[in-house]
Structures are given as structure tokens and as C-alpha cells.
Write a protein that holds these residues in place. Structure first.
Motif, mmCIF file in Angstrom:
data_model
loop_
_atom_site.group_PDB
_atom_site.id
_atom_site.type_symbol
_atom_site.label_atom_id
_atom_site.label_comp_id
_atom_site.label_asym_id
_atom_site.label_seq_id
_atom_site.Cartn_x
_atom_site.Cartn_y
_atom_site.Cartn_z
ATOM 1 N N ALA A 258 0.837 -1.205 0.000
ATOM 2 C CA ALA A 258 0.000 0.000 0.000
ATOM 3 C C ALA A 258 0.874 1.257 0.000
ATOM 4 O O ALA A 258 0.566 2.247 -0.691
ATOM 5 C CB ALA A 258 -0.933 -0.013 1.215
ATOM 6 N N ALA A 259 1.971 1.209 0.751
ATOM 7 C CA ALA A 259 2.866 2.368 0.796
ATOM 8 C C ALA A 259 3.553 2.562 -0.558
ATOM 9 O O ALA A 259 3.714 3.705 -1.027
ATOM 10 C CB ALA A 259 3.909 2.169 1.900
ATOM 11 N N LEU A 260 3.942 1.472 -1.181
ATOM 12 C CA LEU A 260 4.553 1.562 -2.520
ATOM 13 C C LEU A 260 3.561 2.165 -3.516
ATOM 14 O O LEU A 260 3.916 3.000 -4.338
ATOM 15 C CB LEU A 260 4.926 0.161 -3.021
ATOM 16 N N GLN A 261 2.303 1.714 -3.407
ATOM 17 C CA GLN A 261 1.268 2.207 -4.323
ATOM 18 C C GLN A 261 1.033 3.705 -4.120
ATOM 19 O O GLN A 261 0.937 4.461 -5.099
ATOM 20 C CB GLN A 261 -0.042 1.420 -4.105
ATOM 21 N N ALA A 262 0.966 4.129 -2.840
ATOM 22 C CA ALA A 262 0.717 5.551 -2.560
ATOM 23 C C ALA A 262 1.861 6.416 -3.110
ATOM 24 O O ALA A 262 1.616 7.476 -3.722
ATOM 25 C CB ALA A 262 0.561 5.757 -1.056
ATOM 26 N N ALA A 263 3.103 5.970 -2.924
ATOM 27 C CA ALA A 263 4.246 6.753 -3.425
ATOM 28 C C ALA A 263 4.256 6.760 -4.952
ATOM 29 O O ALA A 263 4.533 7.790 -5.583
ATOM 30 C CB ALA A 263 5.553 6.176 -2.869
ATOM 31 N N THR A 264 3.935 5.624 -5.552
ATOM 32 C CA THR A 264 3.906 5.542 -7.024
ATOM 33 C C THR A 264 2.830 6.467 -7.575
ATOM 34 O O THR A 264 3.060 7.201 -8.553
ATOM 35 C CB THR A 264 3.647 4.076 -7.437
ATOM 36 N N ASP A 265 1.662 6.461 -6.930
ATOM 37 C CA ASP A 265 0.573 7.348 -7.362
ATOM 38 C C ASP A 265 1.014 8.813 -7.267
ATOM 39 O O ASP A 265 0.693 9.626 -8.140
ATOM 40 C CB ASP A 265 -0.680 7.131 -6.492
ATOM 41 N N ALA A 266 1.756 9.136 -6.200
ATOM 42 C CA ALA A 266 2.213 10.525 -6.026
ATOM 43 C C ALA A 266 3.203 10.899 -7.144
ATOM 44 O O ALA A 266 3.165 12.019 -7.668
ATOM 45 C CB ALA A 266 2.865 10.686 -4.654
ATOM 46 N N VAL A 267 4.062 9.972 -7.515
ATOM 47 C CA VAL A 267 5.029 10.264 -8.598
ATOM 48 C C VAL A 267 4.284 10.457 -9.920
ATOM 49 O O VAL A 267 4.565 11.401 -10.675
ATOM 50 C CB VAL A 267 6.075 9.118 -8.733
ATOM 51 N N VAL A 268 3.302 9.591 -10.168
ATOM 52 C CA VAL A 268 2.532 9.707 -11.421
ATOM 53 C C VAL A 268 1.721 11.002 -11.420
ATOM 54 O O VAL A 268 1.625 11.694 -12.442
ATOM 55 C CB VAL A 268 1.640 8.465 -11.638
ATOM 56 N N ALA A 269 1.168 11.367 -10.245
ATOM 57 C CA ALA A 269 0.392 12.616 -10.179
ATOM 58 C C ALA A 269 1.287 13.813 -10.494
ATOM 59 O O ALA A 269 0.861 14.763 -11.154
ATOM 60 C CB ALA A 269 -0.231 12.765 -8.779
ATOM 61 N N LYS A 270 2.525 13.782 -10.056
ATOM 62 C CA LYS A 270 3.429 14.918 -10.292
ATOM 63 C C LYS A 270 3.976 14.939 -11.727
ATOM 64 O O LYS A 270 4.047 15.989 -12.349
ATOM 65 C CB LYS A 270 4.583 14.870 -9.274
ATOM 66 N N HIS A 271 4.400 13.750 -12.203
ATOM 67 C CA HIS A 271 5.131 13.726 -13.482
ATOM 68 C C HIS A 271 4.317 13.148 -14.646
ATOM 69 O O HIS A 271 4.681 13.352 -15.801
ATOM 70 C CB HIS A 271 6.399 12.867 -13.341
ATOM 71 N N GLY A 272 3.299 12.326 -14.307
ATOM 72 C CA GLY A 272 2.502 11.710 -15.372
ATOM 73 C C GLY A 272 3.060 10.409 -15.889
ATOM 74 O O GLY A 272 2.395 9.687 -16.629
ATOM 75 N N HIS A 273 4.290 10.070 -15.518
ATOM 76 C CA HIS A 273 4.904 8.830 -16.026
ATOM 77 C C HIS A 273 6.065 8.373 -15.129
ATOM 78 O O HIS A 273 6.628 9.188 -14.378
ATOM 79 C CB HIS A 273 5.416 9.027 -17.461
ATOM 80 N N ILE A 274 6.390 7.097 -15.235
ATOM 81 C CA ILE A 274 7.605 6.549 -14.599
ATOM 82 C C ILE A 274 8.272 5.699 -15.682
ATOM 83 O O ILE A 274 7.650 4.804 -16.254
ATOM 84 C CB ILE A 274 7.294 5.685 -13.359
ATOM 85 N N ASP A 275 9.522 5.988 -15.970
ATOM 86 C CA ASP A 275 10.197 5.358 -17.104
ATOM 87 C C ASP A 275 11.239 4.321 -16.687
ATOM 88 O O ASP A 275 11.575 3.427 -17.464
ATOM 89 C CB ASP A 275 10.878 6.444 -17.943
ATOM 90 N N ILE A 276 11.765 4.492 -15.472
ATOM 91 C CA ILE A 276 12.876 3.651 -15.019
ATOM 92 C C ILE A 276 12.610 3.249 -13.575
ATOM 93 O O ILE A 276 12.180 4.081 -12.766
ATOM 94 C CB ILE A 276 14.207 4.453 -15.089
ATOM 95 N N LEU A 277 12.841 1.994 -13.270
ATOM 96 C CA LEU A 277 12.795 1.525 -11.867
ATOM 97 C C LEU A 277 14.094 0.780 -11.590
ATOM 98 O O LEU A 277 14.418 -0.180 -12.301
ATOM 99 C CB LEU A 277 11.602 0.578 -11.657
ATOM 100 N N VAL A 278 14.820 1.227 -10.579
ATOM 101 C CA VAL A 278 16.007 0.488 -10.134
ATOM 102 C C VAL A 278 15.681 -0.085 -8.761
ATOM 103 O O VAL A 278 15.415 0.662 -7.819
ATOM 104 C CB VAL A 278 17.255 1.403 -10.042
ATOM 105 N N ASN A 279 15.677 -1.381 -8.652
ATOM 106 C CA ASN A 279 15.393 -2.045 -7.370
ATOM 107 C C ASN A 279 16.701 -2.308 -6.642
ATOM 108 O O ASN A 279 17.325 -3.362 -6.802
ATOM 109 C CB ASN A 279 14.661 -3.361 -7.633
ATOM 110 N N ALA A 280 17.119 -1.321 -5.846
ATOM 111 C CA ALA A 280 18.407 -1.442 -5.141
ATOM 112 C C ALA A 280 18.244 -1.659 -3.640
ATOM 113 O O ALA A 280 19.226 -1.932 -2.954
ATOM 114 C CB ALA A 280 19.254 -0.187 -5.379
ATOM 115 N N ALA A 281 17.011 -1.528 -3.108
ATOM 116 C CA ALA A 281 16.847 -1.724 -1.656
ATOM 117 C C ALA A 281 17.202 -3.167 -1.314
ATOM 118 O O ALA A 281 16.829 -4.097 -2.025
ATOM 119 C CB ALA A 281 15.413 -1.425 -1.242
#
Ligand SMILES: NC(=O)c1ccc[n+]([C@@H]2O[C@H](COP(=O)([O-])OP(=O)(O)OC[C@H]3O[C@@H](n4cnc5c(N)ncnc54)[C@H](O)[C@@H]3O)[C@@H](O)[C@H]2O)c1
Length: 284
Positions: A81-104
Motif C-alpha cells: 500500500a505504501a509503494l502504491q501511494a508513493a507511485t501514485d504521487a510520482v505519477v500525479a506529479k510527473h505523469g509517467h515513470i520510465d525507469i525503476l532500479v530495485n536497489a533496496a
């Protein structure tokens, strides 16, 4: 019939990430900041997903000071749910996400268990550390892909980079941690089984998702680095370096180019690959 591709013939243009948005989980960590810097230098807007605190403030300040842009969201990647909320916030600001680096990742630096439990020999290993390792290193990576890939699938384009490890490809050489007959005293640390196993899992999750989404424009690759020098004990460095054909550990900034390459159109025909950068270690 061969489908049309829209990749520029210019290599400089292929590597250009201007206008792209890059989420980097674990983006406030030792390597995560390097990855964010690499993508920002090539023009991307980096967004760090990490646990928060001083490290987050410092990472955002460091990347912004150099490249003028960087956001961060404090979250736990095992919380969908936290990942979804942050992703939604990024999409709301920028409209897109082009790259995901899974480094955690759950590393000795981020695990709450004390070193004697984190590094316990497999025979006495701690189920809690094992479960925590699987949860962050494998489930967390899968969740981040599950939440962010739909944005990329809607766009018909995206690049996901899952951070594996050389020890996800080969077994760690357990002898480098042990005392030897030449007077080497051994070390109090090792590569725990959960770590190597989850990294192998990440590399295979990469192949699974790459083939699943290959025809929908979302590329999924793994990047498997070998150990980066971080003020390790000189005696240990000597022992590890002897396992590496190039005779040394990596320097902190040596993986930036690989991340930029995998994120960009320069790797447009690459998916399901595990790019290993290890000074030759996995050849032996
Ligand atoms: N440093 C190396 O030598 C090396 C070598 C091979 C692979 N790797 C891999 O590269 C990646 C980065 O390593 P690093 O050296 O930067 O490690 P690090 O411990 O410095 O950073 C890991 C980051 O992940 C974050 N994190 C951990 N659990 C999280 C969670 N549940 N939710 C959100 N964020 C979380 C931490 O807060 C930290 O900022 C890891 O996946 C690691 O396994 C590192």
C-alpha cells in the motif's frame, strides 16, 4: 514482418535520459545514491524510495545539489500500500515513470539484528533474519515491480533494473572468511545464505518478468555487481582480491555507466539479461 523501432541511430541520443522519471528503491544507500546520480547526470528526474530519516535528507541534498532535481518518499518496500501511494504521487506529479532500479536490500548495514545473528553460521542461522532477508530482497523487489510496472505497461515503455550480486551467480567463496594456514586470522563476517539465495531469486524473477512483458515495451534486466570497497579490513580485501582476476574490489562509482546503459535506449534490445560487473570474479 519486422516491427518498426524508434531508437535513434545516435549513441549519445540513445543514452540521453532527459525527461524520464526514475524511481530508485534503496536510493539513499551506499550504491543507491550512485545510481540516482548516474541517472540524474544523464537527464532523468530521480525519485528515491527508501526508509526515510537523515540518510534520505542527505541523499536528496547530495543529488539535488549536483543535478538540480531529486525527490524522495519514505516507505518500506515490503508494504504494498505504501509503494502504491508513493507511485501514485510520482505519477500525479510527473505523469509517467520510465525507469525503476530495485536497489533496496537487507544488508549488514540495514538489518536490525546484531552482527552475531546476521552472520551466524548456516547451521545456527536465525529464522527471523532469513525471513527478513527474503521479505526485503525478494518480496520487496517483486512488489515494487508489481506496483510500478503497470504504469510502464500503460505507457508501452519502461526499463526495470533489479540489483542482484555476483554471489547470486556463484556461491560465495567461504574460505575468504576463515582462518588459513598462512596466518590469516579470519573475519567475523560472511555472506549469509539468505543473501546469496535472494540474489539468485532476483536474477530469475528478472527473467520471468522480462519474458512476460517483452512484447509490451517493458524491459527487465538484472545488474549483478561484485563487492565495492567500503573501508573493509585490509587483510580481508587482500583475501577477496585474490578471488578476482582484476585483483581488486570495485570503486564506488564504477557501476554508474552500467545503470545508465540499462536504463536507456542504448540497451533497447536487451531484456532478461543479468549484467555481471565483477572484475572477472565469476569466470573462476
Ligand atoms: N555494496 C556492495 O558491495 C554490493 C555488491 C553487490 C550487490 N549489492 C546490492 O546493491 C544494492 C545496494 O547496496 P548498498 O551497498 O547500497 O546497500 P546499503 O545497505 O548501503 O543500502 C541499502 C538501502 O536499502 C534501503 N532499504 C533496506 N530495506 C528497505 C526497505 N524495506 N524499504 C525501503 N528501503 C529499504 C536502506 O535504507 C538503504 O538505504 C543492494 O541490493 C545490495 O544487495 C551491493
Amino acid at each position: 514482418m519486422q516491427p518498426e523501432t524508434s531508437v535513434s541511430p545516435s549513441v549519445k541520443t540513445q543514452l540521453d535520459l532527459s525527461g524520464r522519471v526514475a524511481v530508485i528503491t534503496g536510493g539513499c544507500g551506499f550504491l543507491g545514491v550512485q545510481f540516482a546520480e548516474a541517472l540524474a547526470e544523464m537527464g532523468a528526474f530521480p525519485v528515491l524510495f527508501d526508509v526515510g530519516g537523515d540518510a534520505m535528507d542527505k541523499a536528496v541534498a547530495q543529488v539535488s545539489a549536483q543535478f538540480g532535481q531529486c525527490d524522495a518518499h519514505a516507505l518500506d518496500i515490503t508494504d504494498k500500500a505504501a509503494l502504491q501511494a508513493a507511485t501514485d504521487a510520482v505519477v500525479a506529479k510527473h505523469g509517467h515513470i520510465d525507469i525503476l532500479v530495485n536497489a533496496a536490500g537487507l544488508t549488514r548495514y540495514t538489518c536490525s539484528a546484531p552482527p552475531d545473528r546476521f552472520f551466524a553460521a548456516f547451521e545456527n542461522s536465525d529464522a527471523e533474519v532469513w525471513e527478513a532477508g527474503l521479505k526485503v530482497n525478494l518480496t520487496g523487489v517483486a512488489l515494487a515491480c508489481q506496483v510500478i510496472a503497470p504504469v510502464m505497461l500503460r505507457q508501452g515503455k519502461g526499463s526495470i533494473i533489479n540489483i542482484g550480486s555476483d554471489v547470486g551467480v556463484i556461491s560465495p567463496d567461504h574460505r575468504i572468511y576463515e582462518p588459513d594456514e598462512y596466518g590469516y586470522p579470519g573475519q567475523e563476517f560472511n555472506t549469509p545464505a539468505f543473501y546469496a539465495v535472494t540474489k539468485a531469486g532476483v536474477i530469475h524473477l528478472t527473467r520471468y518478468l522480462a519474458t512476460l512483458w517483452a512484447k509490451r515495451g517493458v524491459r527487465v534486466n538484472a545488474f549483478s555487481p561484485a563487492g565495492v570497497y567500503r573501508n573493509h579490513d585490509p587483510a580481508f580485501v587482500k583475501k577477496l582480491a585474490a578471488c578476482i582476476p582484476m585483483g581488486r574490489m570495485a570503486a564506488i562509482n564504477e557501476y554508474k555507466g552500467a545503470i545508465a546503459f540499462l536504463a536507456s535506449d542504448a540497451s533497447s534490445f536487451m531484456t532478461g539479461h543479468n549484467l555481471v560487473m565483477d572484475g572477472g570474479r565469476t569466470c573462476w
